[in-house]
Design a protein around this motif. Structure first.
Motif, short mmCIF file in Angstrom:
data_model
loop_
_atom_site.label_atom_id
_atom_site.label_comp_id
_atom_site.label_asym_id
_atom_site.label_seq_id
_atom_site.Cartn_x
_atom_site.Cartn_y
_atom_site.Cartn_z
N CYS A 306 0.93 -0.75 0.07
CA CYS A 306 0.05 -0.17 0.01
C CYS A 306 1.02 1.13 -0.11
O CYS A 306 2.15 1.65 0.82
N THR A 358 0.33 -2.94 8.35
CA THR A 358 -1.05 -2.50 7.67
C THR A 358 -1.92 -3.87 7.28
O THR A 358 -1.60 -4.65 6.83
N GLU A 494 0.42 14.57 1.19
CA GLU A 494 0.20 13.70 2.16
C GLU A 494 0.61 14.59 3.18
O GLU A 494 0.00 15.27 4.02
#
Ligand code: M6R
Length: 614
Positions: A306, A358, A494
């Motif tokens: 990811c 994750t 981000e």
């Protein structure tokens, strides 16, 4: 997501909890809370929306004494971030409090049953439901806390790392985990519980990693007891921590992200140490040695990951196909796990994850294992869930990465993946000896080339200044630099909240070119290599529409320099190794833009370092 910390022993709990929460804040920072039992037996619970610093101000004049306590820093899932939804949560009688990291998926059904039995709830959280259930079982069955926790967890669907504190039993805390990480530090006469080792390392190096569906009964001054949900006693396996305290502190830098960017010459070297021996013409990868035959024969490699780790996987696609001539597929773990993917027993599946926690990547690993594939992990956090769930693999050795934006983990992942691809090329005979050796020497030189790029920091700060008020940005690259474009865009969006897109440069004309005008900054990786002339043409297309071009070029480049608004010259290397160097200026640019915009670089809004929810 969410960080948990707890202490029981002879010291004051509050300072340990607060320091621990500050270190775990990367896991979530929507709210923070603590609970301690003082000498009189009072249970004091303080919680606040916002960061740990707000909790500290809030409790300034309050009673924080006690030798036992729990603390939590939240990344909101069920219920908005506010004081009420903050942890710790009370049971119905208010005698029990609990902190929790994870999601109780069937909380609504449990809540309905408890409501019928007269329970009332203060928050919208799943956590509050669970602590009510634990108390309900304890009271109705007249059993001890440990057994009540076991019984409650048997009814639960979901993930948890939780710690329960009972006002009437201040000498005991009960902890349990499934799917979310938990480590227990064993001091000389005390215990520390946390989501990772960072709150623990300054007190003890002896730790036990709790496994899924295990419940720890931690009594002051007694030995640690662990049982599984079937009540079978488990002997704790005590391991030694190797992390040093300074590696989790800022060390004079303004932000962890900046420190971690600057650590890259070292972290890349550490990721190659003991593995790459250019003089001997060797790559040794301990964690994959048992799977050598599979590498030789593999018909396909599947990467699952990811975010930034997925970008590292995309780089790997180019490298494995080029060096080892093996077909590669790169999958978002979150998509892979919910499809019915075709997986063959002779597939090699490689999961990439900095945190190793994750949730989607972990679930994808389990799926691939259940279909009989050989599953390897490339993780940074030693002992993490993915590292333990896979058949083998390699650690990246980047050291703790605390800034939410991944930087040194990316270059460490690409380093390890490059070594794996080279090794596979060698065992499959798809790389000539001279090309193999040439690449090994090039790899050896990467850390010093990263040092060179870091010297461009002042120039990058100036470029950042001109773009700090942009509303959009486009990142372009071709071939192995396309994933670098994606990574550059992710870094900018981000941490600075500027909308940014990464594209293969040639795809621009299929849509994104419509966005280009004099307001649009376009960052292009235009280093020397097979695609260079094509990228030059793409830059011309942008300039023809008055776009502002900042190009990352090979040192000495003239052609792009003549047409771009800014050029960032990086040292020459083999074109397949360019990502390791070209990503550095993009990281620094994003960092400076975010700082200039007044953003919280290390803890960007809505994000968390470890995404342990789906
Ligand atoms: O720990 P992981 O590598 O599995 O994390 C994957 C992503 O959550 C992570 O890379 C995320 O995209 C970062 N914030 C990117 O900087």
């Amino acid at each position: 997501m969410c960080g948990i910390v707890a202490y029981i022993g002879k010291r004051e709990a509050y300072p340990i909890l607060i320091k621990g929460l500050s270190r775990l804040e990367y896991r979530g920072y929507d709210s923070a809370g603590v609970a301690m039992i003082d000498k009189k037996g009072d249970l004091n619970v303080y919680k606040r929306k916002g960061k740990v610093s707000e909790l500290i101000s809030f409790v300034k004049d309050k009673d924080t004494t006690g030798n036992v306590g729990i603390g939590h820093t939240r990344w909101a899932t069920h219920g908005e971030p506010n004081d009420v939804n903050s942890h710790p949560h009370y049971s119905q009688s208010k005698n029990l409090v609990m902190i929790h990291n994870g999601i109780i998926e069937n909380y609504a059904t449990i809540k309905e049953g408890l409501t019928k039995r007269g329970h009332t709830f203060l928050s919208q959280t799943d956590t509050e439901v669970l602590i009510h259930l634990i108390e309900d079982i304890q009271q109705h069955e007249g059993i001890k806390m440990g057994h009540a926790v076991q019984a409650a967890l048997k009814q639960v669907i979901g993930a948890y790392a939780l710690v329960v504190l009972d006002k009437n039993d201040p000498d005991t805390i009960v902890a349990a985990k499934k799917g979310s990480p938990m480590v227990i530090g064993i001091g000389s006469d005390d215990f520390f519980i946390a989501s990772d080792a960072s709150p623990i390392i300054e007190y003890t190096k002896n730790v036990v990693y709790l496994d899924d569906e295990q419940v720890a009964i931690i009594r002051r001054g007694q030995e640690l007891k662990i049982r599984n949900l079937k009540d079978k006693e488990i002997t704790p396996y005590v391991q030694k921590l190797t992390v040093e305290l300074e590696s989790i502190e800022k060390g004079g830098y303004d932000h962890f992200m900046l420190k971690e960017i600057y650590e890259q010459p070292r972290s890349v070297l550490d990721s190659m140490r003991g593995r790459l021996q250019a003089d001997l013409g060797e790559v040794r990868m301990g964690g994959i040695v048992d799977h050598e035959k599979k590498f030789e024969k593999a018909k396909r490699i599947l990467f699952i990951a990811c975010g930034t780790s997925w970008h590292a996987a995309l780089v790997a696609e180019y490298l494995f196909e080029e060096f080892a001539r093996v077909p590669v597929e790169v999958e978002y773990a979150s998509e892979f796990r919910y499809r019915n993917p075709v997986i063959y027993e002779d597939d090699i599946v490689i999961a990439i994850s900095q945190s190793g926690e994750t949730a989607d990547t972990l679930a994808a690993v389990e799926l691939a294992k259940s279909r009989g594939a050989t599953v390897l992990g490339i993780c940074n956090v030693v002992g993490s869930s993915i590292a333990r769930a896979t058949h083998g693999g390699s650690y990246t050795h980047a050291g703790p990465e605390i800034g939410v934006a991944s930087t040194k983990a990316f270059t460490a992942q690409v380093t390890v993946l490059t070594l794996m691809a080279l090794h596979m090329g060698k065992v499959r005979g798809t790389l000539t000896e001279s090309r193999f050796r040439q690449l090994l020497y090039e790899m050896e030189a990467i850390p010093s080339k990263i040092e060179e790029v870091l010297k461009l920091n002042d120039k990058l700060r100036e470029i950042a200044y001109t773009y700090k008020d942009s509303r959009n940005a486009l990142y372009l690259g071709r071939g192995v630099s396309f994933p670098v474009a994606l990574e550059g865009a992710l870094k900018l969006k981000e941490i600075s909240y500027i909308h940014a897109e990464g594209y293969p440069a040639a795809e621009m004309k299929h849509g994104p070119i419509a966005l280009i005008d004099e307001e649009m900054p376009v960052f292009v990786i235009a280093t020397k290599g097979a695609n260079y002339e094509k990228v030059v043409s793409n830059i011309q297309e942008v300039k023809a529409r008055k776009g502002k071009v900042t190009a990352v070029v090979t040192s000495g480049d003239k052609e792009v320099k003549a047409m771009a608004d800014y050029v960032i010259e990086i040292p020459e290397t083999d074109e397949f190794l360019v990502p390791l160097i070209a990503v550095i200026p993009l990281q620094l640019l994003s960092y400076h833009v975010a700082v200039m915009r007044g953003c919280n670089v290390d803890q960007p809004r809505n994000l968390a370092k470890s995404v342990t929810v789906e």
